[in-house]
Design a protein around this motif. Structure first.
Motif, mmCIF file in Angstrom:
data_model
loop_
_atom_site.group_PDB
_atom_site.id
_atom_site.type_symbol
_atom_site.label_atom_id
_atom_site.label_comp_id
_atom_site.label_asym_id
_atom_site.label_seq_id
_atom_site.Cartn_x
_atom_site.Cartn_y
_atom_site.Cartn_z
ATOM 1 N N LEU A 1 0.796 -1.225 0.000
ATOM 2 C CA LEU A 1 0.000 0.000 0.000
ATOM 3 C C LEU A 1 0.833 1.282 0.000
ATOM 4 O O LEU A 1 0.451 2.240 -0.665
ATOM 5 C CB LEU A 1 -1.006 0.001 1.139
ATOM 6 C CG LEU A 1 -2.151 -0.992 0.991
ATOM 7 C CD1 LEU A 1 -3.157 -0.827 2.129
ATOM 8 C CD2 LEU A 1 -2.847 -0.869 -0.347
ATOM 9 N N PRO A 2 1.958 1.372 0.701
ATOM 10 C CA PRO A 2 2.742 2.614 0.612
ATOM 11 C C PRO A 2 3.144 2.948 -0.828
ATOM 12 O O PRO A 2 3.111 4.104 -1.237
ATOM 13 C CB PRO A 2 3.965 2.331 1.490
ATOM 14 C CG PRO A 2 3.461 1.345 2.485
ATOM 15 C CD PRO A 2 2.492 0.469 1.724
ATOM 16 N N GLU A 3 3.485 1.923 -1.605
ATOM 17 C CA GLU A 3 3.838 2.177 -3.004
ATOM 18 C C GLU A 3 2.615 2.687 -3.770
ATOM 19 O O GLU A 3 2.701 3.630 -4.546
ATOM 20 C CB GLU A 3 4.357 0.883 -3.653
ATOM 21 C CG GLU A 3 4.989 1.120 -5.004
ATOM 22 C CD GLU A 3 4.225 0.461 -6.124
ATOM 23 O OE1 GLU A 3 4.062 1.129 -7.158
ATOM 24 O OE2 GLU A 3 3.800 -0.670 -5.975
ATOM 25 N N VAL A 4 1.460 2.090 -3.504
ATOM 26 C CA VAL A 4 0.226 2.494 -4.190
ATOM 27 C C VAL A 4 -0.228 3.871 -3.724
ATOM 28 O O VAL A 4 -0.587 4.723 -4.525
ATOM 29 C CB VAL A 4 -0.891 1.448 -3.943
ATOM 30 C CG1 VAL A 4 -2.227 1.929 -4.456
ATOM 31 C CG2 VAL A 4 -0.518 0.116 -4.576
ATOM 32 N N LEU A 5 -0.206 4.085 -2.414
ATOM 33 C CA LEU A 5 -0.775 5.299 -1.839
ATOM 34 C C LEU A 5 0.161 6.503 -1.843
ATOM 35 O O LEU A 5 -0.310 7.637 -1.810
ATOM 36 C CB LEU A 5 -1.221 5.028 -0.399
ATOM 37 C CG LEU A 5 -2.304 3.973 -0.233
ATOM 38 C CD1 LEU A 5 -2.534 3.677 1.239
ATOM 39 C CD2 LEU A 5 -3.584 4.395 -0.909
ATOM 40 N N VAL A 6 1.450 6.262 -1.869
ATOM 41 C CA VAL A 6 2.401 7.382 -1.818
ATOM 42 C C VAL A 6 3.214 7.478 -3.114
ATOM 43 O O VAL A 6 3.144 8.484 -3.815
ATOM 44 C CB VAL A 6 3.339 7.268 -0.592
ATOM 45 C CG1 VAL A 6 4.328 8.423 -0.572
ATOM 46 C CG2 VAL A 6 2.541 7.214 0.699
ATOM 47 N N THR A 7 3.941 6.445 -3.417
ATOM 48 C CA THR A 7 4.881 6.512 -4.535
ATOM 49 C C THR A 7 4.194 6.802 -5.866
ATOM 50 O O THR A 7 4.612 7.707 -6.607
ATOM 51 C CB THR A 7 5.700 5.208 -4.619
ATOM 52 O OG1 THR A 7 6.285 4.958 -3.337
ATOM 53 C CG2 THR A 7 6.783 5.308 -5.678
ATOM 54 N N ARG A 8 3.144 6.062 -6.182
ATOM 55 C CA ARG A 8 2.465 6.259 -7.474
ATOM 56 C C ARG A 8 1.800 7.626 -7.551
ATOM 57 O O ARG A 8 1.859 8.298 -8.575
ATOM 58 C CB ARG A 8 1.420 5.171 -7.703
ATOM 59 C CG ARG A 8 2.005 3.824 -8.026
ATOM 60 C CD ARG A 8 0.910 2.856 -8.372
ATOM 61 N NE ARG A 8 1.409 1.496 -8.383
ATOM 62 C CZ ARG A 8 0.634 0.438 -8.441
ATOM 63 N NH1 ARG A 8 -0.678 0.579 -8.497
ATOM 64 N NH2 ARG A 8 1.151 -0.759 -8.442
ATOM 65 N N TYR A 9 1.139 7.998 -6.470
ATOM 66 C CA TYR A 9 0.458 9.291 -6.462
ATOM 67 C C TYR A 9 1.463 10.431 -6.588
ATOM 68 O O TYR A 9 1.281 11.364 -7.368
ATOM 69 C CB TYR A 9 -0.326 9.456 -5.158
ATOM 70 C CG TYR A 9 -1.777 9.787 -5.341
ATOM 71 C CD1 TYR A 9 -2.184 10.872 -6.101
ATOM 72 C CD2 TYR A 9 -2.746 9.022 -4.736
ATOM 73 C CE1 TYR A 9 -3.522 11.177 -6.246
ATOM 74 C CE2 TYR A 9 -4.095 9.312 -4.879
ATOM 75 C CZ TYR A 9 -4.468 10.396 -5.638
ATOM 76 O OH TYR A 9 -5.792 10.697 -5.782
ATOM 77 N N ALA A 10 2.539 10.355 -5.818
ATOM 78 C CA ALA A 10 3.554 11.414 -5.864
ATOM 79 C C ALA A 10 4.176 11.516 -7.247
ATOM 80 O O ALA A 10 4.481 12.617 -7.724
ATOM 81 C CB ALA A 10 4.628 11.161 -4.813
ATOM 82 N N ALA A 11 4.335 10.393 -7.928
ATOM 83 C CA ALA A 11 4.928 10.416 -9.274
ATOM 84 C C ALA A 11 4.052 11.211 -10.244
ATOM 85 O O ALA A 11 4.570 11.960 -11.081
ATOM 86 C CB ALA A 11 5.123 8.991 -9.785
ATOM 87 N N VAL A 12 2.739 11.082 -10.121
ATOM 88 C CA VAL A 12 1.851 11.827 -11.018
ATOM 89 C C VAL A 12 1.888 13.316 -10.688
ATOM 90 O O VAL A 12 1.931 14.160 -11.588
ATOM 91 C CB VAL A 12 0.411 11.281 -10.960
ATOM 92 C CG1 VAL A 12 -0.515 12.077 -11.869
ATOM 93 C CG2 VAL A 12 0.391 9.820 -11.351
ATOM 94 N N PHE A 13 1.891 13.658 -9.402
ATOM 95 C CA PHE A 13 2.016 15.064 -9.021
ATOM 96 C C PHE A 13 3.349 15.629 -9.529
ATOM 97 O O PHE A 13 3.405 16.740 -10.047
ATOM 98 C CB PHE A 13 1.910 15.249 -7.509
ATOM 99 C CG PHE A 13 0.512 15.223 -6.973
ATOM 100 C CD1 PHE A 13 -0.461 16.079 -7.451
ATOM 101 C CD2 PHE A 13 0.161 14.331 -5.978
ATOM 102 C CE1 PHE A 13 -1.755 16.065 -6.956
ATOM 103 C CE2 PHE A 13 -1.120 14.298 -5.475
ATOM 104 C CZ PHE A 13 -2.092 15.172 -5.960
ATOM 105 N N ALA A 14 4.420 14.861 -9.395
ATOM 106 C CA ALA A 14 5.730 15.324 -9.855
ATOM 107 C C ALA A 14 5.724 15.551 -11.369
ATOM 108 O O ALA A 14 6.271 16.546 -11.858
ATOM 109 C CB ALA A 14 6.812 14.314 -9.483
ATOM 110 N N GLN A 15 5.092 14.649 -12.097
ATOM 111 C CA GLN A 15 4.972 14.814 -13.546
ATOM 112 C C GLN A 15 4.223 16.098 -13.885
ATOM 113 O O GLN A 15 4.586 16.812 -14.820
ATOM 114 C CB GLN A 15 4.177 13.629 -14.107
ATOM 115 C CG GLN A 15 4.848 12.844 -15.147
ATOM 116 C CD GLN A 15 3.951 11.684 -15.567
ATOM 117 O OE1 GLN A 15 3.079 11.207 -14.847
ATOM 118 N NE2 GLN A 15 4.184 11.221 -16.761
ATOM 119 N N THR A 16 3.186 16.372 -13.129
ATOM 120 C CA THR A 16 2.389 17.570 -13.365
ATOM 121 C C THR A 16 3.223 18.828 -13.112
ATOM 122 O O THR A 16 3.227 19.750 -13.922
ATOM 123 C CB THR A 16 1.129 17.549 -12.470
ATOM 124 O OG1 THR A 16 0.389 16.361 -12.753
ATOM 125 C CG2 THR A 16 0.251 18.757 -12.712
#
Length: 192
Positions: free
Chosen positions: A117-132
């Motif tokens: 869940l940390p990868e799903v809830l933090v890492t993936r979400y943060a990657a999309v924000f970073a891309q934005t």
């Protein structure tokens, strides 16, 4: 097999049930009866309760990430995309917020099913924000802003779920957005 008993159909039903009632200690038998299927079908598609819960949160987050990615692709200004995303989170806060935080606590307590869940809830979400953010600032800065945005958004969501003060949360989002815009402009103008 009818569509309702397909994996996707059952997953959607489970998400809706958990969003409406919480996870608590709901057994697969109780869930199956509530959504009009059999415990056997849930076992067939998901394995045990933990595997089903992991599928639930992964799907909920995947839907949010897909929506954010689409908004980011549609908007020239990343802040407009992030504003639209906040509006989406805000609109579904009462339904999905408690589920999100309940399953997050399972990860915090080390539930075996929640190890990813940390990868799903933090890492993936943060990657999309970073891309934005990467459309307006460098990679290192966009990565820091992504984590900050994730933390601010989740904190405001948590507060809204407790006090139901959407106006205060919206005002805080507007203030946060103005501060980040200003910081990015300052970095661009002064090379810092």
């Amino acid at each position: 097999m009818n569509a309702k008993n397909s994996r996707d159909g059952l997953l959607t039903e489970a998400i809706d049930y958990y969003a409406d009632h919480g996870v608590r200690d709901t057994s697969l038998r109780t869930l199956a009866a509530a959504i009009g299927t059999s415990q056997r079908m849930l076992h067939y598609h998901f394995g045990d309760r933990g595997d089903l819960l992991a599928a639930v949160i992964t799907e909920v987050v995947a839907r949010e990430i897909a929506a954010l990615e689409a908004m980011s692709a549609e908007e020239r200004d990343p802040f407009d995309a992030l504003g639209r995303h906040w509006a989406r989170v805000r609109a579904t806060a009462r339904k999905f917020g408690p589920l999100y935080f309940e399953l997050s606590t399972h990860a915090m307590y080390g539930a075996p099913y929640a190890v990813r869940l940390p990868e799903v809830l933090v890492t993936r979400y943060a990657a999309v924000f970073a891309q934005t953010y990467a459309t307006v600032t460098d990679a290192e800065h966009s990565s820091r802003l992504a984590r900050l945005t994730l933390g601010v958004g989740r904190g405001l969501l948590f507060d809204v779920l407790l006090d139901d003060d959407l106006d205060a949360a919206d005002a805080a989002v507007a203030e946060f957005t103005a501060m980040v815009r200003h910081r990015i402009a300052h970095r661009r103008d002064h090379g810092t």
